[in-house]
Write a protein that holds these residues in place. Sequence first.
Motif, PDB file in Angstrom:
ATOM      1  N   TYR A 159      -2.615  -4.793  70.311  1.00 39.22           N
ATOM      2  CA  TYR A 159      -3.680  -5.541  69.657  1.00 39.22           C
ATOM      3  C   TYR A 159      -4.965  -5.368  70.461  1.00 39.22           C
TER       4      TYR A 159
ATOM      5  N   GLN B 155      -1.339  -2.270  64.891  1.00 39.97           N
ATOM      6  CA  GLN B 155      -1.403  -2.998  66.158  1.00 39.97           C
ATOM      7  C   GLN B 155      -0.300  -4.054  66.206  1.00 39.97           C
TER       8      GLN B 155
ATOM      9  N   GLU C 269       1.978  -7.221  68.437  1.00 44.36           N
ATOM     10  CA  GLU C 269       1.773  -8.355  69.337  1.00 44.36           C
ATOM     11  C   GLU C 269       2.842  -8.338  70.428  1.00 44.36           C
TER      12      GLU C 269
ATOM     13  N   THR D  80      -0.461 -11.554  73.890  1.00 43.86           N
ATOM     14  CA  THR D  80      -1.272 -11.579  72.673  1.00 43.86           C
ATOM     15  C   THR D  80      -1.633 -13.003  72.266  1.00 43.86           C
TER      16      THR D  80
ATOM     17  N   PHE E 207      -4.621 -13.201  66.990  1.00 47.12           N
ATOM     18  CA  PHE E 207      -3.868 -12.192  66.238  1.00 47.12           C
ATOM     19  C   PHE E 207      -3.570 -12.720  64.838  1.00 47.12           C
TER      20      PHE E 207
END
Length: 219
Positions: A108, A140, A142, A147, A155
Motif C-alpha cells: 500500500y 496494493q 495490506e 498498514t 487503506f
Amino acid sequence: MNKKVLVIAAHPDDEWLGCGGTLLKHIKEKDTVFVVFVSDGYSSRDEEGTQVRRDKACKDLMKTIGAEDPIFFNFPDNQLDKIPRLKIIKEIEKIKKEIEPNIIYTHYSDDLNIDHRIVSDCAHTAFRPQPGEQVRAILQFEVLSSTEWTFLKPFSPNLFVDITDYLEEKIELLKFYKEEMKDPPHSRSIDNVRNLALFRGSTIGRGAAEAFIVSRLIL
C-alpha cells in the motif's frame, strides 16, 4: 491462459500476510508465482542469524506452495530511504525483463512502514504504463501491524479475493514465519490474521477474503 504473477515485497512475511491466500489460489489455477524481496529484512535488528533464518523460511514456503524460488535484493532493512530510488527501480526492471509478469502485487502506497511505501513507489514506477507493457493489473495489499497503523490515508480496498477455501492453509503456512508472529492482542498475531480475513470476507458476503486497492486494471 496461465498468468505470471509477481509479488514485490519489502520483507519476508509481508507477501504472506498481504496476499498469501491469493497466491495459493493462483497456484491452484496453474499460474506461475514469483516473489521479490527488496530489503534483507534483518539489518535494522542486528540479530545474528536472522537473515539466514528468514531466507530459508521464505524459500521453504515458496517450495511448499509450488512457487518459484524467491529473489532477494538485500537492500538494508528500514533504510530504503537512504538508497537512491533509481537503484531500486533498476533492480525491479531487471526482474521485469526476465519474467515479463502479467499481475503485480505490492505494498500500500500510504503504509506506515517507510520500506513498504518506497517499495510500492518503485514498483509502480518500474511498471509504469508505457506502450507494449504486459502488466494487466497492479494491486496494493495490506500488511498487519503496519498498514492499519498509518497516519496518512487509511487503506480503503476496492477489490477482494475470496480465500474461504484457502484461509486455514494460509494460517498453517505462517509456521514458516513463526518468529515474526506475535501473541494477541498484537495486531500481527495468528488470531488477527484470521480476524482480518473473516472481516474482509464479511464485507463482501463471503467466508474469508483478502483485500486490495487497484492501482491499474486493464480488461
